[in-house]
Enzyme design. Structure first.
Site, mmCIF file in Angstrom:
data_model
loop_
_atom_site.group_PDB
_atom_site.id
_atom_site.type_symbol
_atom_site.label_atom_id
_atom_site.label_comp_id
_atom_site.label_asym_id
_atom_site.label_seq_id
_atom_site.Cartn_x
_atom_site.Cartn_y
_atom_site.Cartn_z
ATOM 1 N N LYS A 68 0.813 -1.222 0.000
ATOM 2 C CA LYS A 68 0.000 0.000 0.000
ATOM 3 C C LYS A 68 0.846 1.271 0.000
ATOM 4 C CE LYS A 68 -3.521 -0.438 -0.516
ATOM 5 N NZ LYS A 68 -4.168 -0.757 -1.828
ATOM 6 N N THR A 72 0.807 -0.332 -7.492
ATOM 7 C CA THR A 72 0.115 -0.437 -8.780
ATOM 8 C C THR A 72 0.306 0.825 -9.614
ATOM 9 O OG1 THR A 72 -1.503 -1.927 -7.792
ATOM 10 C CG2 THR A 72 -2.114 -0.904 -9.877
ATOM 11 N N TRP A 73 0.391 1.960 -8.973
ATOM 12 C CA TRP A 73 0.654 3.205 -9.694
ATOM 13 C C TRP A 73 2.026 3.151 -10.354
ATOM 14 C CZ3 TRP A 73 1.370 8.663 -7.078
ATOM 15 C CH2 TRP A 73 1.340 9.642 -8.082
ATOM 16 N N HIS A 121 6.821 -7.164 -3.076
ATOM 17 C CA HIS A 121 6.851 -6.436 -1.800
ATOM 18 C C HIS A 121 7.976 -6.946 -0.904
ATOM 19 C CE1 HIS A 121 3.164 -4.344 -2.653
ATOM 20 N NE2 HIS A 121 2.451 -5.439 -2.699
ATOM 21 N N SER A 148 -3.868 3.291 4.602
ATOM 22 C CA SER A 148 -4.213 2.585 3.373
ATOM 23 C C SER A 148 -4.186 1.072 3.587
ATOM 24 C CB SER A 148 -3.245 2.985 2.259
ATOM 25 O OG SER A 148 -3.652 2.468 1.022
ATOM 26 N N SER A 244 -1.610 6.717 -16.491
ATOM 27 C CA SER A 244 -1.205 6.466 -15.109
ATOM 28 C C SER A 244 -1.842 7.458 -14.130
ATOM 29 C CB SER A 244 0.323 6.534 -14.972
ATOM 30 O OG SER A 244 0.809 7.839 -15.261
ATOM 31 N N ASP A 247 -7.537 9.244 -12.063
ATOM 32 C CA ASP A 247 -8.880 9.122 -12.629
ATOM 33 C C ASP A 247 -8.962 8.004 -13.657
ATOM 34 O OD1 ASP A 247 -9.875 11.156 -11.048
ATOM 35 O OD2 ASP A 247 -9.500 12.716 -12.544
#
Length: 348
Positions: A68, A72-73, A121, A148, A244, A247
């Site tokens: 977290k 993913t970003w 991770h 998160s 990326s 939104d």
């Protein structure tokens, strides 16, 4: 009698609700331990061990974070750079190009389409390491990470934490007993290597504050051909920034995750998704109610917009003090908290 029925019978004999909460396992997330690390139930120990034994190929790119912290970003950005601003056209292709090493194992990663990034991770001392591979590590403010990770843990039935409160989770986090163990140990393991030639170290906050500048730096790190590409081709750079963006990912990328996690049991046997992902999807069945992801599951929750105001509304004064003491204790003798000057000041 079923496990759930036994629990209900026990509760019926205990009229004091506060006592029930103290005794309930729902107040503590469920984990498995593999090679000393905690993982959510639903991960396969054999798959994890195969991941630890993976031998990086030349030019492999690993995107690594503590859970977290924007994984993913950053995966999206790395994927777009390596694919010249284009996204995969199908769910199967997307997951094939963004494999989660510990969830899917070495065999899936060995067969992945290249060039593509590998998600992990793992702390530095457990990551499959090779001088010829590249590693992007992104860190995040510990308070924001804690919030998160709480939402993530509460959302997935595999943790058995649907009834847990933030107070419950904070106690686990402050003890370093969440996924992948202690946040600070993980951060420091990578911070010690931030100046290595094959490591690109950045914070979530730096990426958020200057996304365009960070994308250019990441492209340079991945190779001169990629750096030249984003500097000279404005269309590709704009595609990377658009695809990326929060939104776009909220409406598109995370819909892929939702589809994968909410796939029907009948369709699991027919899907082309990797076995490790299927196992995780199966673990999304709520053990209490025998159903798939609960109604509260929302795509937006998979990618929470960073908000430093959010943790201010969550942490109580006593919790802030405990986290400050924990931070000072774990980071003593290092300058790692200079990454977040306001946090360093609060620990003085």
């Amino acid at each position: 009698m079923s496990k759930w029925g036994t629990k209900q019978a026990l509760i019926s004999q205990m009229p004091n609700k506060s006592d029930i909460r103290k005794m309930s396992s729902d107040c503590i997330p469920h984990y498995i331990r593999v090679e000393g690390l905690r993982f959510a139930e639903g991960f396969d120990p054999g798959t994890i061990r195969s991941a630890l034994d993976y031998q990086p190929r030349p030019y492999d790119v690993f995107v690594v974070t503590y859970p977290k912290c924007g994984t993913t970003w950053m995966m999206q950005i790395a994927l777009l750079i390596l694919h010249e601003g284009q996204l995969p056209e199908s769910t199967e292709e997307y997951f094939a190009c963004t494999p989660y090493l510990e969830m899917l194992g070495a065999e899936v990663v060995e067969k992945m389409p290249r060039p593509s990034p590998i998600r992990s991770h793992l702390p530095f001392d457990m990551i499959p390491y090779a001088p010829h591979a590249k590693y992007i590590y992104m860190a995040r403010n510990p308070k924001d990470c804690c919030i998160s990770l709480y939402h993530h843990t509460k959302m997935f039935p595999a943790y058995g934490f649907s009834n847990g409160s933030f107070d419950d989770f904070f106690k686990v986090f402050i003890r370093g007993e969440t996924d992948y163990n202690d946040y600070f140990d993980h951060l420091l393991s990578w911070y010690e290597h931030k100046d290595d030639d094959n490591v690109f170290f950045i914070t979530y906050e730096q990426l958020k504050d200057d996304t365009k500048g960070a994308v250019i730096q990441i492209a340079d790190f991945l190779g001169p051909q990629y750096g030249k590409m984003v500097r000279e081709n404005s269309k590709i750079l704009n595609n990377i920034l658009h695809y990326s963006s929060f939104d776009f990912m909220k409406q598109d990328t995370f819909a892929l995750w939702k589809d994968a996690l909410q796939i029907s049991p009948q369709a699991l046997s027919e899907t082309k998704l990797p076995p490790g992902l299927i196992s995780w999807a199966e673990s999304a069945v709520d053990s209490h109610y025998g159903c798939k992801m609960p109604p509260r599951f929302r795509v937006q929750d998979l990618m929470r917009r960073s908000s430093m105001i959010e943790w201010e509304t969550r942490l109580k004064p006593a919790q802030k003090q405990k986290l400050q003491r924990r931070t000072a204790e774990k980071t003593a003798g290092t300058d790692v908290m200079q990454l977040w000057p306001e946090e360093e000041e609060s620990c003085d």
